[in-house]
Scaffold this active site. Structure first.
Site, PDB file in Angstrom:
ATOM      1  CG  ASN A   1     -72.937  31.997   7.003  1.00  0.00           C
ATOM      2  OD1 ASN A   1     -72.674  31.770   8.173  1.00  0.00           O
ATOM      3  ND2 ASN A   1     -74.069  31.643   6.433  1.00  0.00           N
ATOM      4  N   GLY A   2     -68.827  33.367   5.643  1.00  0.00           N
ATOM      5  CA  GLY A   2     -67.883  33.887   4.658  1.00  0.00           C
ATOM      6  C   GLY A   2     -66.531  34.135   5.296  1.00  0.00           C
TER       7      GLY A   2
ATOM      8  NE  ARG B   1     -75.777  26.149   5.181  1.00  0.00           N
ATOM      9  CZ  ARG B   1     -75.982  26.728   4.014  1.00  0.00           C
ATOM     10  NH1 ARG B   1     -77.012  26.363   3.278  1.00  0.00           N
ATOM     11  NH2 ARG B   1     -75.192  27.658   3.570  1.00  0.00           N
TER      12      ARG B   1
ATOM     13  CE  LYS C   1     -69.784  10.960  -4.550  1.00  0.00           C
ATOM     14  NZ  LYS C   1     -70.232  12.241  -4.929  1.00  0.00           N
TER      15      LYS C   1
ATOM     16  CE  LYS D   1     -75.040  18.799  -1.608  1.00  0.00           C
ATOM     17  NZ  LYS D   1     -74.671  17.528  -2.269  1.00  0.00           N
TER      18      LYS D   1
ATOM     19  CG  HIS E   1     -48.382   3.365 -17.558  1.00  0.00           C
ATOM     20  ND1 HIS E   1     -47.289   3.061 -18.339  1.00  0.00           N
ATOM     21  CD2 HIS E   1     -49.466   3.244 -18.362  1.00  0.00           C
ATOM     22  CE1 HIS E   1     -47.700   2.786 -19.578  1.00  0.00           C
ATOM     23  NE2 HIS E   1     -49.016   2.892 -19.611  1.00  0.00           N
TER      24      HIS E   1
ATOM     25  CD  GLU F   1     -67.973  12.609  -1.189  1.00  0.00           C
ATOM     26  OE1 GLU F   1     -68.533  12.431  -2.280  1.00  0.00           O
ATOM     27  OE2 GLU F   1     -67.832  13.733  -0.676  1.00  0.00           O
TER      28      GLU F   1
ATOM     29  CB  CYS G   1     -71.442  29.050   8.064  1.00  0.00           C
ATOM     30  SG  CYS G   1     -69.762  28.969   8.648  1.00  0.00           S
TER      31      CYS G   1
ATOM     32  CD  GLU H   1     -68.790  11.192  -8.409  1.00  0.00           C
ATOM     33  OE1 GLU H   1     -67.805  11.955  -8.387  1.00  0.00           O
ATOM     34  OE2 GLU H   1     -69.728  11.289  -7.602  1.00  0.00           O
TER      35      GLU H   1
ATOM     36  CD1 TRP I   1     -65.965  24.385   7.848  1.00  0.00           C
ATOM     37  CD2 TRP I   1     -66.718  22.780   9.186  1.00  0.00           C
ATOM     38  NE1 TRP I   1     -65.135  23.308   7.715  1.00  0.00           N
ATOM     39  CE2 TRP I   1     -65.563  22.305   8.525  1.00  0.00           C
ATOM     40  CE3 TRP I   1     -67.370  21.941  10.097  1.00  0.00           C
ATOM     41  CZ2 TRP I   1     -65.046  21.034   8.741  1.00  0.00           C
ATOM     42  CZ3 TRP I   1     -66.847  20.667  10.302  1.00  0.00           C
ATOM     43  CH2 TRP I   1     -65.705  20.234   9.623  1.00  0.00           C
TER      44      TRP I   1
HETATM   45  C1  F6R Z   1     -68.536  15.249  -3.669  1.00  0.00           C
HETATM   46  C2  F6R Z   1     -69.047  16.594  -3.892  1.00  0.00           C
HETATM   47  C3  F6R Z   1     -68.065  17.655  -4.224  1.00  0.00           C
HETATM   48  C4  F6R Z   1     -68.712  18.718  -5.134  1.00  0.00           C
HETATM   49  C5  F6R Z   1     -67.741  19.890  -5.348  1.00  0.00           C
HETATM   50  C6  F6R Z   1     -68.308  20.912  -6.298  1.00  0.00           C
HETATM   51  O1  F6R Z   1     -69.573  14.354  -3.404  1.00  0.00           O
HETATM   52  O2  F6R Z   1     -70.209  16.840  -3.772  1.00  0.00           O
HETATM   53  O3  F6R Z   1     -66.916  17.136  -4.807  1.00  0.00           O
HETATM   54  O4  F6R Z   1     -69.035  18.123  -6.354  1.00  0.00           O
HETATM   55  O5  F6R Z   1     -67.471  20.493  -4.118  1.00  0.00           O
HETATM   56  O6  F6R Z   1     -69.525  21.390  -5.844  1.00  0.00           O
HETATM   57  P1  F6R Z   1     -70.542  22.125  -6.808  1.00  0.00           P
HETATM   58  O7  F6R Z   1     -71.075  21.112  -7.763  1.00  0.00           O
HETATM   59  O8  F6R Z   1     -71.602  22.665  -5.904  1.00  0.00           O
HETATM   60  O9  F6R Z   1     -69.774  23.191  -7.518  1.00  0.00           O
END
Ligand code: F6R
Length: 655
Positions: free
Chosen positions: A151-152, A80, A534, A650, A553, A537, A55, A530, A127
């Site tokens: 927001n929230g 966002r 990546k 984000k 396993h 996602e 949001c 990771e 959102w």
């Molecule tokens: C994936 C990604 C998320 C964040 C997670 C934690 O690309 O960005 O997995 O790493 O939501 O976010 P932060 O680092 O802001 O606590």
């Protein structure tokens, strides 16, 4: 001093006939001036705050055309992610509201020929959480006299809604937010003034929120925050409210970062900040030194690619002034020699990509004989290892606003641990909640998929690990001098990866695959996790990361000629990892080795993504850059919305 005992910072006659003459005042300490904060350089401040998933709030009061200003602000907050957008503007005799599900562009089109004309308004990108993304559920939410954006999450909205309905309020949306304008309206109807009504309504809310409100025919904005960021932008002749600085950065770089419980009243006489009870609070205005261009895509097609390419710079910033390879010394701001002598064990708490960075950091610490564990922040309350006052708990969070991580931080604090936030955001909740904060100085990261912040987190955690191990008299992470030298050379090493074109070709070659597997051992394991995160996602393809030894396993059952296996090498026990990769290869899976060019794996693998020779501890970080590029190109070839993948935020400020 004015009557409230506050200094007036900005005194300005406004030319606008609708709100003139007027003054903007901000409570500041008697002798203080606006402080300058160098954004994203050596004293980095990360400008992206975070509200509930995706949001964004924008508010404006001043001399500009509110419609244009709010729409621009909403566009600036688009990164966002959102599924609906809306605005409310004081428009002569009443509040004009336009809101709809879909893109800001659609909202723009719907108001293109409107006669909305005013200089005071609020806007929102939503959102959906409570109710689907419909026009009715989009913000602002209104009553006869009140418009609100929020927001929230209002946790007690159901009981408030029931009570309000019993009093005859008619709800037109499924949102939790709609209780707020109704509460304010109710207090106004009961005879309270607008400001008092706002305060009384806010006092009834439980949960997390940033709220901006407007009352019909009043040229005033009311706002507050608790658990969701809200910043005030100050100009000579205007004031902005936003969930994030980029919303108004093209107009002003003078900002006040609000704290939980702050209430803002912005009207033609100025901006006043108080607590909920109305007592003045002192908030230091800061000047953010960030060129709005920095938040743009520049010549890149996507923010993600831009941010991947920024890594030589962001890594240099992460370590600048903090290591001296020649002398083998570390200077971590407040964390001088001896800082961590009271620490028995280290726990790193984080989510998602940050968790992978935390795993990397924990592994480095354990390698040096320090008891260290990375724990998923969302599991921490139920599965934390023993904590006491000799435990150092490090919250790793780029945004500093992730609800899971913040709750885990609270838990650590309650148990008496010493806490430290490793974050990108100065002024973030994590930075403020923790005993200390260490900033990764990565600069703004707009793409939802974290890239450069992961690299900077890892680099900084490795430097921090050196400081901790030195204090504890443990064996340094590796030969300290050599690691510091390699860290110093890291930006150049990343640069050389970025100059190559192998990742795009690999992405193309395996485009038709059914699933993608990533394996690694030791420091290669968090990188495998990771790499898979990546990939999945942003491509929406099935991707999984495994510890290489785990393949046999169970996951091996999935392996086929249509499942390429990316193998992270260049670190520990590579020969074993290679053996695991061969097990997959024997079953027909193409193996892609990520390792230096002269590594033995290049003779075995079906394809190769090169990384420069480096210290063992840094090989994983470099391999990850190649995996970022593979994910990016694969997603690009599939024409995915790379910067805003579906269903993802984000920053995630709900548990
Ligand atoms: C994936 C990604 C998320 C964040 C997670 C934690 O690309 O960005 O997995 O790493 O939501 O976010 P932060 O680092 O802001 O606590």
């Amino acid at each position: 001093m004015d009557s409230a005992g506050l200094n007036r910072l900005y005194v300005q006659e406004w030319a606008d006939t609708s709100v003139s003459p007027c003054r903007v005042s901000v409570p500041i300490e008697a002798s203080s001036e606006s402080t300058s904060v160098r954004a994203f350089s050596t004293d980095t401040i990360q400008l992206r705050g975070a509200v509930r998933p995706m949001c964004g709030i924008i508010g404006h009061i001043g001399t500009r055309d509110a419609l244009k200003t709010l729409l621009t602000g909403l566009e600036n907050l688009e990164y966002r992610g959102y599924d609906s957008a809306g605005i409310a503007i004081q428009n002569g005799a009443g509040i004009a509201v336009e809101k709809r599900s879909g893109e800001v562009d659609e909202l723009k089109a719907s108001v293109a020929d409107s006669s909305i004309d005013g200089s005071v308004g609020i806007g929102h990108t939503r959102w959906s959480t409570h109710g689907p993304p419909t026009d009715a559920n989009a913000h602002p939410h209104t009553t006869a006299d009140v418009a609100v954006v929020h927001n929230g999450i209002i946790e007690n909205y159901a009981e408030l809604r029931e009570r309000l309905q019993e009093h005859g309020c008619r709800f037109t949306s499924e949102t939790d937010t709609e209780v707020i304008p109704h509460l304010i309206q109710q207090y106004i109807d009961d005879g309270y003034g607008s400001e008092r009504a706002f305060r009384l309504a806010i006092d009834e809310l439980e949960g997390s929120y940033a709220v901006a409100a407007m009352i019909a025919d009043e040229k005033t904005l009311y706002a507050t925050r608790k658990g969701s960021p809200l910043v005030v932008g100050l100009e000579d002749d205007a004031c902005f409210l936003a969930s994030d600085v980029p919303a108004f950065l093209e107009y002003t770089d003078d900002v006040v970062f609000l704290e939980d419980g702050d209430v803002v009243i912005a009207d033609k006489y100025g901006v006043e900040i108080t607590d909920l009870a109305g007592n003045p609070v002192v908030r230091q205005p800061e000047t953010v030194d960030w060129d709005p261009e920095q938040a743009g895509k520049g010549t890149y097609d996507h923010f993600m690619l831009k941010e991947i390419n920024e890594q030589p710079t962001s890594l240099a910033q992460a370590i600048e002034g903090r290591i001296e390879p020649e002398r083998g010394t570390i200077d971590l701001e407040r964390f001088g020699p001896g800082t961590f002598t009271d620490v028995d064990s280290v726990q790193l708490i984080a989510c998602g990509t940050s968790y992978h960075a935390a795993l990397y950091g924990a592994f480095a610490l354990r390698g040096a004989g320090v008891e260290a564990t990375a724990v998923l922040a969302n599991e921490y309350r139920v599965a934390a290892p023993p904590i006491d006052e000799r435990t150092l708990v490090i919250a790793v969070t780029q945004s500093g606003e992730t609800a899971d991580t913040l709750r885990a931080l609270d838990c650590a604090t309650d148990e008496g641990a010493t806490t430290l936030a490793v974050t990108n955001v100065v002024g973030s909740t994590a930075a403020r909640k923790a005993d200390e904060a260490l900033f990764i100085r990565a600069g703004p990261e707009i793409g939802v998929a974290a890239t450069k912040t992961f690299s900077s987190q890892v680099a900084l955690l490795l430097v921090l690990a050196q400081r901790i191990t030195a204090d504890l008299g443990a064996e340094p992470v590796a030969d300290a001098h050599k690691l510091l030298e390699a860290l110093d050379e890291l930006p150049a090493a990343v640069e050389s990866i970025l100059e190559g074109d192998e990742a795009g070709k690999i992405a193309k070659r395996f485009q038709q695959s059914h699933a993608y597997f990533f394996i690694g051992r030791g420091l290669g394991y968090p990188v495998a996790l990771e790499g898979a995160l990546k990939f999945k996602e942003i491509t929406y393809e099935h991707a999984e990361g495994f510890a290489s030894g785990e393949l046999k396993h169970g996951p091996l059952a999935l392996v086929s000629p249509h499942t390429p296996v990316f193998v992270v090498l260049g670190g520990q026990e590579d020969e074993k990892t290679l053996k695991n990769a061969k097990e997959a290869q024997t079953r027909g899976a193409p193996v892609v080795a990520i390792c230096p060019p002269n590594h033995q794996a290049t003779e075995v693998a079906d394809a190769h993504l090169p990384i420069p020779e480096t210290h063992d501890v840094l090989a994983g970080l470099l391999a990850n850059v190649q995996l970022q590029l593979v994910a990016y190109h694969a997603a690009d070839q599939l024409n995915r919305p790379i910067d805003k993948p579906r269903n993802l935020a984000k920053s995630v400020t709900v548990e």
